[in-house]
Enzyme design. Structure first.
Site, PDB file in Angstrom:
ATOM      1  CG  ASP A  49      18.801 -35.558 -23.184  1.00  0.00           C
ATOM      2  OD1 ASP A  49      19.785 -36.211 -22.781  1.00  0.00           O
ATOM      3  OD2 ASP A  49      18.874 -34.691 -24.078  1.00  0.00           O
ATOM      4  N   GLY A  55       9.381 -41.999 -28.423  1.00  0.00           N
ATOM      5  CA  GLY A  55      10.581 -41.225 -28.714  1.00  0.00           C
ATOM      6  C   GLY A  55      11.603 -42.050 -29.478  1.00  0.00           C
ATOM      7  CB  VAL A  85       2.775 -39.834 -26.514  1.00  0.00           C
ATOM      8  CG1 VAL A  85       2.171 -40.239 -25.171  1.00  0.00           C
ATOM      9  CG2 VAL A  85       2.963 -41.059 -27.398  1.00  0.00           C
ATOM     10  CB  ALA A  96      24.908 -39.133 -27.588  1.00  0.00           C
ATOM     11  CD  GLN A  97      28.284 -43.455 -25.573  1.00  0.00           C
ATOM     12  OE1 GLN A  97      27.892 -44.445 -24.970  1.00  0.00           O
ATOM     13  NE2 GLN A  97      28.526 -43.492 -26.871  1.00  0.00           N
ATOM     14  N   GLY A 101      14.662 -41.109 -30.411  1.00  0.00           N
ATOM     15  CA  GLY A 101      15.995 -40.508 -30.312  1.00  0.00           C
ATOM     16  C   GLY A 101      17.009 -41.604 -29.994  1.00  0.00           C
ATOM     17  CG  PHE A 102      21.272 -40.679 -29.362  1.00  0.00           C
ATOM     18  CD1 PHE A 102      21.958 -41.300 -30.395  1.00  0.00           C
ATOM     19  CD2 PHE A 102      21.445 -39.318 -29.191  1.00  0.00           C
ATOM     20  CE1 PHE A 102      22.788 -40.583 -31.231  1.00  0.00           C
ATOM     21  CE2 PHE A 102      22.264 -38.587 -30.024  1.00  0.00           C
ATOM     22  CZ  PHE A 102      22.937 -39.223 -31.044  1.00  0.00           C
ATOM     23  CD  GLU A 160      30.422 -28.629 -31.026  1.00  0.00           C
ATOM     24  OE1 GLU A 160      31.168 -29.509 -30.576  1.00  0.00           O
ATOM     25  OE2 GLU A 160      29.231 -28.832 -31.278  1.00  0.00           O
TER      26      GLU A 160
END
Ligand SMILES: Cc1cc2nc3c(=O)[nH]c(=O)nc-3n(C[C@H](O)[C@H](O)[C@H](O)COP(=O)(O)OP(=O)(O)OC[C@H]3O[C@@H](n4cnc5c(N)ncnc54)[C@H](O)[C@@H]3O)c2cc1C
Length: 462
Positions: free
Chosen positions: A316, A30, A98, A328-329, A32-33, A186
């Protein structure tokens, strides 16, 4: 489920293995972040790192709605994963999905049959859209979780607008957004502003009153993780923009052109956007590792998968005894923590020293942000009072630009967001792709042809 006892060919093993090395092989699944942050923290470690992702790129999800609503280009929020190698020589990037994990044998399997051995495995696979079993949702709604979904939503929207602009009888343009968390708020806010500011100029044929944006959530208010003040501000900012809020009612069913609420109300919907929640990938359940709340991989206080040797889970996809928000954090901080932990242990191993003791992972909550539209946002940031309006929007913009990966993406997003902000009254250069062909109903085409023939006959007789 992968059968790791089935014979795997030498070719399969060879293509997936890094060059022979005496160093530990850390495989991160992965990009990602969380995965990228873990990889970066291993930059100076005496290990070989392989980062595997099913995509060639990382997607900056917090700005996906800007792609879906035509302010940013997909490239502005994508980061080519192989470019991470430029700054990290012990990193190898592999594209692959995977499908299997053999914890005992320290191996993983990819969808194309390749297998790869690891000494340490970091699972950072993120999550996917959750339709909560709502009938029709998966078939008819547009989820907003990946880059391709954002592009599909944007192109469908502009295709439908084009059709509506050429037709007098296809009815109103109705968008229903399901889920009033930050993404739903949003998206609904951006669409309502486009209807009021852009579309009167670029679609003069569509009367403003023909376009409707509805935001639905089963919760009694919008932005539930925020304070009451931020929620009330957001709800009235959305109402001011003409967004129809339907709160406190769940969705019973999604049809091809409607959304039915729990109380039986049927909302016509040309486009239904699904922003209602996330869940773990189903395949994680086949990996033989413990799963906790929402199917997330269960970890201990050091982010190691509970009871499984040499596997960590971050971002996540993971959950500890205290569930962290899927933001994200936590992903960035968790990835960094695990990367540093592995680096420290590998250093000790190299020096033939006992493994070091670690502090448990402690999440530093920096706050939450959401934007509604131009000069309208909410910011609950650690150390300062809660903000709304322009100051909150300035913080939101700054944080997102800084967090974007790569200077090129920062610059491109700054230009596109900035030009949208500055050319508010004059520029209506939305970003579009390939919209589906305009499809007027046959009855409409016939009616238009008859009208044209009538006009021609009238002109001839004068
Ligand atoms: C629309 C949207 C808006 C958001 N807005 C915000 C926001 O404003 N602020 C905020 O803090 N957070 C926001 N989030 C949440 C935030 O983006 C996530 O919490 C964060 O991306 C989690 O990072 P991650 O690394 O755990 O997972 P991800 O970023 O999802 O990365 C997972 C990676 O794993 C890869 N992958 C998955 N399965 C496999 C597999 N089997 N094999 C190989 N690769 C695989 C995926 O391709 C992906 O690249 C938003 C999320 C969405 C969807």
């Amino acid at each position: 489920m992968t059968d790791f006892n089935s014979p795997s060919t030498a070719q399969q093993e060879r293509t997936a293995e890094p060059r022979r090395s005496v160093r530990e092989h850390v495989v991160i699944v992965g990009g990602g972040f969380a995965g990228l942050s873990a990889a970066r923290a291993l930059k100076d470690a005496e290990v070989d790192v392989t980062l595997i992702d099913k995509n060639l790129y990382n997607t900056f999800q917090p700005l996906l709605y800007q792609v879906a609503t035509a302010t940013l280009n997909p490239g502005d929020i994508s980061y080519f994963l192989r470019s991470a190698r430029a700054k990290q020589k012990n990193l190898r990037v592999v594209r692959g999905e995977v499908t299997g994990v053999d914890a005992e044998g320290h191996r993983i399997e990819l969808a194309d049959g390749r297998r790869m051995r690891y000494h340490r495995l970091v699972l950072a696979v993120g999550v996917t859209a959750n339709f909560f079993g709502t009938p029709g949702a998966e078939e008819h709604a547009f989820p907003l979780y990946t880059r391709s979904q954002a592009i599909k939503l944007r192109d469908t929207l502009f295709g439908r607008l084009e059709t509506a602009a050429q037709s007098s009888s296809t009815g109103d343009v109705r968008v229903v957004v399901i889920g009033a968390g930050p993404t739903g708020v949003e998206t609904a806010g951006a669409l309502a502003e486009q209807r009021d500011k852009d579309f009167p100029v670029i679609y003069p044929d569509i009367d403003r009153s023909r376009m409707h944006v509805t935001l639905v959530d089963m919760a009694p208010n919008v932005l539930m993780p925020f304070s009451e003040g931020s929620r009330d501000y957001t709800a009235s900012a959305l109402r001011e923009r003409g967004v129809d809020l339907r709160l406190g009612l769940g969705v019973k069913e999604v049809g091809p052109d409607s959304v039915t609420l729990e109380d039986g109300t049927e909302l016509p919907s040309m486009i239904t956007v699904w922003a209602a929640g996330v869940t773990s990938y189903r395949r994680v359940g086949t990996w033989g590792i413990p799963q906790g709340r929402g199917g997330r991989i269960e970890t201990d206080e050091y982010l190691r998968v509970k009871g499984v040797e040499d596997i960590f889970a971050v971002g996540d996809a993971s959950v500890g005894d205290d569930a962290l928000p899927q933001l994200a954090q936590p992903a960035l901080q968790g990835g960094k923590y695990v990367g540093k932990l592995i680096a420290a242990e590998s250093r000790a191993k190299h020096a033939h020293q006992p493994l070091p003791a670690h502090e448990p992972f402690a999440y530093n909550d920096k706050g939450i942000l959401a934007t509604i539209g131009r000069n309208s946002a909410v910011a609950e940031v650690e150390g300062i009072p809660n903000l709304t309006g322009f100051p909150a929007m300035a913080i939101w913009t700054g944080v997102h630009l800084v967090t974007l990966l790569s200077n090129r993406n920062r610059l491109a997003s700054m230009v596109n967001l900035g030009s949208r902000y500055l050319t508010w009254r004059g520029g209506h250069n939305v970003i579009v792709g390939d919209t589906p062909p305009t499809a007027l109903p046959p009855s409409e085409i016939k009616a238009q042809q008859a009208k044209a023939a009538e006009a021609k006959a009238g002109a001839g007789s004068r």
